[in-house]
Write a protein that holds these residues in place. Structure first.
Motif, short mmCIF file in Angstrom:
data_model
loop_
_atom_site.label_atom_id
_atom_site.label_comp_id
_atom_site.label_asym_id
_atom_site.label_seq_id
_atom_site.Cartn_x
_atom_site.Cartn_y
_atom_site.Cartn_z
N PRO A 386 -5.99 -12.12 1.44
CA PRO A 386 -6.73 -11.62 0.39
C PRO A 386 -5.92 -10.49 0.02
O PRO A 386 -6.20 -10.20 -1.41
CB PRO A 386 -7.58 -11.28 1.86
N SER A 387 -5.22 -9.34 1.10
CA SER A 387 -5.09 -7.69 0.21
C SER A 387 -4.08 -7.82 -0.77
O SER A 387 -4.10 -7.25 -2.26
CB SER A 387 -3.99 -6.63 1.48
N LEU A 388 -2.82 -8.56 -0.94
CA LEU A 388 -1.89 -9.15 -2.12
C LEU A 388 -2.92 -10.06 -3.37
O LEU A 388 -2.74 -10.01 -4.29
CB LEU A 388 -1.05 -9.98 -1.78
N VAL A 444 1.94 -3.29 -3.64
CA VAL A 444 2.11 -5.20 -3.61
C VAL A 444 3.63 -5.09 -2.93
O VAL A 444 3.81 -6.52 -2.49
CB VAL A 444 2.03 -5.83 -4.87
N ALA A 445 4.49 -4.99 -4.07
CA ALA A 445 5.76 -4.66 -3.58
C ALA A 445 6.17 -4.92 -1.70
O ALA A 445 7.11 -5.02 -1.38
CB ALA A 445 6.21 -3.84 -4.30
N GLU A 446 5.39 -3.72 -1.92
CA GLU A 446 5.86 -3.17 0.19
C GLU A 446 5.69 -3.74 0.79
O GLU A 446 5.73 -4.61 2.30
CB GLU A 446 6.13 -1.92 -0.07
N PHE A 447 4.08 -4.05 0.61
CA PHE A 447 2.80 -5.10 1.79
C PHE A 447 3.14 -5.70 1.92
O PHE A 447 3.73 -6.81 3.19
CB PHE A 447 1.47 -4.72 1.45
N GLY A 448 3.61 -6.68 0.80
CA GLY A 448 4.07 -7.49 0.32
C GLY A 448 5.75 -8.19 0.65
O GLY A 448 5.74 -9.80 1.51
#
Length: 529
Positions: A386-388, A444-448
């Motif tokens: 959900p976060s992404l 998005v780039a790092e948490f993903g």
């Protein structure tokens, strides 16, 4: 393995410092190019208003640049303080781009920043213009090397694990340099920085026009920012597509999570406009799809599938099992470094060693892991969907809205005088939007990429230093206080410079002889002196 709470707090600290530092980076990138463009017009036309514009926006650039340097230095120290095992394990690879950034890009940038501010009355106009472009080039070079390092974390090419040193080492530096993920991230990030600079100049110019102040400077700045903003925003959109294409090849789980694509669809895959991803049920409720779009963006074809999360978890489970062979071979090499059978087995499965390390979250000995632990570790490769899903859509929506703003501004600046007040108000209120979009983009780039600090190589929970809770609490508190003070200083300086407008240049001239509009203010020396 470090305490999970220490790992989470170390991640929080790095996220806070990185996101704070990145408040300054995009504006530095965008303003440097805009300033160079303005000075080029000045040199070509000889009109003093363009020189005044260059110097005024240059003051704002200088304030932002100084804060960016101050906040960026601490980030590199964190690799040794908070991420000691990461630095030991991959420092031979990751450290090279960072060193080159400091030796090549930062020194170049800092040198020409000094010449830009102190060379107005000491350099010929064409020479000073060249200095300004070199300053902008140095700024972009700095971003290049940082993003090469970050791109390697996303796609660790040109390197391999050495069982003799127990570290990752460079095997092909050119592969690291021309990493497709790094190149896509660089052009996308730099273009987004240009958008940030354009929105900033557009918004401040609109503020002046609403107040009826500095109209000549404001109108010209508004026009150049609108034109530059249209080109930059279109670049972000096009290069964002290229970045998505690179993710499809190298980070399939991140793409599936961004799209909340649980099941593999028939090619070409559809794009989900909106929906409600459910991590517990492992499905997306109330999803609205647009047929074919995701397949065309992600694969640029009509017949290539984009795998869903379930299939990618199954693939991760296979890689974990293969990684156990690598782990077993590595243990055999430790016992007998000359064992050819162990080295042959390790060479066959070494690409999956990192997946075996995911089991260390559940057991001290991965070879003793149960089927349930292997399956749980495979599902750990799925980031929080959900976060992404939602942040990615906020980022895209922000880009579309900014494109609309720039197109409207460019259209109306060429047709209407004065500009409608609603457009000027909208321009002012849009100033925070690119920062929001860029911070979300980095999320998005790092948490993903989670659970990896190095994609497929090193899990994040293994990379942190063995610190105490008190150590982390003190540093987080310290960074928060210092950065809070710096934020107040930054805002006050920027607001003061904006409030004074071009007069701020005269104020600086009084403090720094030789920067003035009326020639070199430093008294000439006599031959005797």
């Amino acid at each position: 393995m470090p305490d999970p709470l220490i790992v989470d707090l170390s991640r929080l600290q790095f996220a806070l410092t990185a996101m704070y530092h990145f408040l300054f980076v995009p504006l530095t990138l965008g303003l440097s190019i805009l300033i160079a463009m303005m000075e080029t017009v000045y040199v070509m036309t000889g009109k003093p208003i363009w020189r005044e514009m260059t110097k005024f926006w240059g003051v704002l650039f200088g304030i932002n640049f100084a804060l960016g340097v101050a906040t960026g230095i601490t980030m590199e120290f964190q690799f040794g303080m908070n991420w000691a095992f990461y630095s030991h394990y991959v420092g031979d690879v990751f450290g090279a781009p960072l060193a080159i950034e400091g030796l090549m890009a930062f020194f170049l940038e800092a040198t020409f920043v000094g010449l830009f501010f102190f060379g107005w009355d000491r350099l010929k106009p064409v020479t000073h213009m060249t200095v300004t472009w070199l300053m902008a080039l140095g700024t972009n070079f700095s971003a290049l090397w940082i993003l090469i390092a970050n791109g390697w974390m996303q796609n660790p090419v040109g390197s391999a694990f050495n069982p003799d040193t127990m570290r990752m080492e460079v095997t092909d530096f050119m592969a690291v340099l021309f990493n497709p993920v790094a190149q896509a991230k660089f052009v996308h990030t730099v273009s987004a920085g240009y958008v940030t600079g354009a929105v900033f100049v557009l918004g401040i110019s609109a503020f002046y026009m609403l107040r009826g102040r500095h109209m000549q400077l404001a109108k010209r700045s508004f026009a150049i920012a609108a034109a530059f903003g249209v080109a930059s925003t279109l670049s972000v959109i096009v290069l964002g597509d290229e970045s998505g294409y690179a993710i499809t090849d190298h980070q399939k789980m991140k793409l599936a999570a961004m799209e909340a694509m649980w099941e593999t669809e028939e090619a070409p895959a559809s794009f989900t406009i909106i929906g409600l991803p459910d991590m517990e049920a492992r499905e997306t409720h109330l999803a609205i799809h647009v047929p074919w779009v995701m397949g065309l963006i992600g694969t640029r074809s009509f017949d290539t599938q984009i795998p869903g999360i379930y299939d990618l978890v199954d693939h991760a489970e296979d890689r974990i099992r293969n990684g156990l062979y690598a782990w077993d071979a590595l243990e055999a090499i430790k016992a007998d470094r000359a064992s050819p059978a162990a080295r042959e087995q390790f060479a066959q499965y070494q690409d999956d060693l990192g997946y075996a390390k995911l089991l260390l979250k559940y057991t001290e000995d991965p070879m003793a892991a149960t089927e349930e632990q292997i399956r749980a570790a495979a599902w750990d490769t799925v980031p929080h969907v959900p976060s992404l899903f939602f942040t990615f859509r906020v980022m895209v929506l922000s880009g579309v809205l900014l494109l609309g703003l720039f197109v409207a501004a460019l259209w109306m600046i060429s047709r209407e005088d004065p500009l409608p007040r609603w457009l000027l108000h909208l321009s002012v209120w849009s100033i925070p939007v690119p920062w929001i979009a860029m911070e979300i983009g980095w999320f998005v780039a790092e948490f993903g990429r989670q659970p990896w600090v190095i994609e497929g190589v090193l899990p994040t929970f293994l990379a942190a230093s063995n610190l105490t809770l008190l150590d982390i609490a003190i540093t987080i508190t310290g960074f928060t206080l210092v950065y809070g003070i710096l934020a107040v200083i930054e805002v006050r300086l920027m607001l003061a410079a904006i409030s004074k407008g071009p007069a701020v240049v005269d104020a600086i001239d009084d403090l720094v002889p030789g920067m003035g509009e009326g020639g070199n203010r430093t008294p000439a020396l006599t031959p005797a002196e």
